[in-house]
Design a protein around this motif. Structure first.
Motif, short mmCIF file in Angstrom:
data_model
loop_
_atom_site.label_atom_id
_atom_site.label_comp_id
_atom_site.label_asym_id
_atom_site.label_seq_id
_atom_site.Cartn_x
_atom_site.Cartn_y
_atom_site.Cartn_z
N VAL A 1 0.88 -1.17 0.00
CA VAL A 1 0.00 0.00 0.00
C VAL A 1 0.92 1.22 0.00
O VAL A 1 1.69 1.41 0.94
CB VAL A 1 -0.93 0.00 1.24
CG1 VAL A 1 -1.77 1.26 1.28
CG2 VAL A 1 -1.79 -1.25 1.28
N SER A 2 0.85 2.00 -1.06
CA SER A 2 1.73 3.16 -1.23
C SER A 2 3.20 2.77 -1.06
O SER A 2 3.97 3.48 -0.41
CB SER A 2 1.37 4.27 -0.22
OG SER A 2 0.04 4.69 -0.43
N VAL B 1 2.31 -4.69 8.46
CA VAL B 1 2.66 -5.71 9.45
C VAL B 1 1.78 -5.50 10.68
O VAL B 1 1.27 -4.41 10.91
CB VAL B 1 4.16 -5.64 9.85
CG1 VAL B 1 5.06 -5.89 8.65
CG2 VAL B 1 4.51 -4.34 10.52
N VAL B 2 1.61 -6.58 11.42
CA VAL B 2 0.86 -6.51 12.68
C VAL B 2 1.75 -7.08 13.76
O VAL B 2 2.22 -8.21 13.66
CB VAL B 2 -0.47 -7.29 12.59
CG1 VAL B 2 -1.19 -7.26 13.93
CG2 VAL B 2 -1.37 -6.71 11.51
N THR B 3 2.01 -6.29 14.79
CA THR B 3 2.88 -6.72 15.88
C THR B 3 2.17 -7.74 16.77
O THR B 3 0.95 -7.94 16.66
CB THR B 3 3.31 -5.51 16.74
OG1 THR B 3 2.16 -4.95 17.35
CG2 THR B 3 4.03 -4.47 15.90
N ALA B 4 2.92 -8.36 17.65
CA ALA B 4 2.38 -9.39 18.54
C ALA B 4 1.22 -8.86 19.39
O ALA B 4 0.31 -9.60 19.72
CB ALA B 4 3.48 -9.93 19.44
N ASP B 5 1.26 -7.57 19.72
CA ASP B 5 0.17 -7.03 20.52
C ASP B 5 -0.93 -6.40 19.67
O ASP B 5 -1.77 -5.66 20.16
CB ASP B 5 0.69 -6.05 21.58
CG ASP B 5 1.56 -4.96 21.00
OD1 ASP B 5 1.83 -4.98 19.79
OD2 ASP B 5 1.97 -4.07 21.77
N GLY B 6 -0.94 -6.71 18.36
CA GLY B 6 -2.04 -6.31 17.50
C GLY B 6 -1.95 -4.92 16.89
O GLY B 6 -2.90 -4.45 16.27
N VAL B 7 -0.82 -4.26 17.02
CA VAL B 7 -0.67 -2.92 16.44
C VAL B 7 -0.30 -3.06 14.97
O VAL B 7 0.60 -3.80 14.61
CB VAL B 7 0.43 -2.12 17.19
CG1 VAL B 7 0.67 -0.77 16.53
CG2 VAL B 7 0.05 -1.95 18.65
N SER B 8 -1.02 -2.34 14.10
CA SER B 8 -0.75 -2.38 12.67
C SER B 8 0.23 -1.26 12.31
O SER B 8 0.05 -0.12 12.71
CB SER B 8 -2.06 -2.20 11.91
OG SER B 8 -1.83 -2.32 10.54
N LEU B 9 1.28 -1.63 11.56
CA LEU B 9 2.31 -0.67 11.15
C LEU B 9 2.60 -0.82 9.66
O LEU B 9 2.32 -1.87 9.08
CB LEU B 9 3.61 -0.92 11.92
CG LEU B 9 3.54 -0.80 13.44
CD1 LEU B 9 4.81 -1.36 14.08
CD2 LEU B 9 3.36 0.65 13.84
N ALA B 10 3.16 0.20 9.06
CA ALA B 10 3.59 0.14 7.66
C ALA B 10 5.11 0.15 7.63
O ALA B 10 5.74 1.05 8.20
CB ALA B 10 3.03 1.33 6.88
N TYR B 11 5.71 -0.86 7.00
CA TYR B 11 7.16 -0.97 6.87
C TYR B 11 7.54 -0.74 5.41
O TYR B 11 6.70 -0.89 4.52
CB TYR B 11 7.62 -2.36 7.30
CG TYR B 11 7.75 -2.58 8.80
CD1 TYR B 11 7.37 -1.62 9.73
CD2 TYR B 11 8.25 -3.78 9.27
CE1 TYR B 11 7.50 -1.85 11.09
CE2 TYR B 11 8.38 -4.01 10.64
CZ TYR B 11 8.00 -3.05 11.54
OH TYR B 11 8.13 -3.27 12.89
N PRO B 12 8.79 -0.42 5.14
CA PRO B 12 9.21 -0.23 3.74
C PRO B 12 8.86 -1.45 2.88
O PRO B 12 8.92 -2.59 3.37
CB PRO B 12 10.73 -0.06 3.85
CG PRO B 12 10.97 0.39 5.26
CD PRO B 12 9.89 -0.26 6.08
N GLY B 13 8.52 -1.22 1.64
CA GLY B 13 8.11 -2.30 0.74
C GLY B 13 9.18 -3.33 0.44
O GLY B 13 8.88 -4.38 -0.11
#
Length: 141
Positions: free
Chosen positions: A29-30, A35-47
Motif C-alpha cells: 500500500v503506497s 505488518v501486525v505486531t504481537a500485541d495487534g498494532v498495525s504498522l507500515a514498513y518499507p516495501g
C-alpha cells in the motif's frame, strides 16, 4: 607406509537465498508492506522489508528498534527465505499481513537472537509479602 585416506568431501555451502519479492497474498500500500505486531498494532514498513539480501531490516523500525536502548538483534542482518531452498536455520514469521514468511539470520552470518529476546519467559513473581505482625492489645484489668 600405507596411503593416506582421501580427504573428506567439502561440506556443501549454506544455501538459503533471500527472497526478491513477497509471495502472492502480500500487497503493498503506497509502496509499504503492512505488518501486525504481537500485541495487534498495525504498522507500515518499507516495501523491501526483509527482501533483496542480507540487511539489518529491523534497524530503526518501531515498535522495538526505534528507541534508545534497543535490542542488539535490531542491527543483525537477516532476510526472508524460501524454506524449500534453505539448508540452514530459519524461523517462521506471521506478522506480514497476507502471508506466513520464513526468515533466516543464519543465512546472513548471524544467530537468531530475536526469538530468545521476544519469547523470554516472564520474570517470576516475587513471593507474597508475609502479613504484618499482629498487634494485640493487652487489656488492663
Amino acid at each position: 607406509p600405507p596411503p593416506s585416506p582421501p580427504p573428506p568431501p567439502p561440506s556443501p555451502p549454506l544455501d538459503c537465498p533471500c527472497l526478491a519479492a513477497y509471495p502472492a497474498g502480500v500487497s503493498l500500500v503506497s509502496g509499504e508492506v503492512q505488518v501486525v505486531t504481537a500485541d495487534g498494532v498495525s504498522l507500515a514498513y518499507p516495501g523491501t522489508y526483509g527482501l533483496h539480501g542480507c540487511d539489518p531490516h529491523d534497524s530503526g523500525l518501531e515498535p522495538t528498534c526505534n528507541s534508545t536502548g534497543y535490542a542488539g538483534w535490531c542491527e543483525h542482518e537477516r532476510c526472508y527465505a524460501d524454506p524449500a531452498a534453505c539448508s540452514t536455520e530459519y524461523s517462521t514469521a506471521a506478522y506480514v499481513v497476507g502471508a506466513t514468511l520464513h526468515y533466516s539470520y543464519r543465512a546472513c552470518g548471524f544467530r537468531n537472537e530475536l526469538k530468545s529476546w521476544f519469547y523470554q519467559p516472564p520474570s517470576p513473581s516475587p513471593p507474597p509479602s508475609p502479613p504484618p505482625p499482629s498487634r494485640r492489645r493487652h487489656r488492663r484489668p
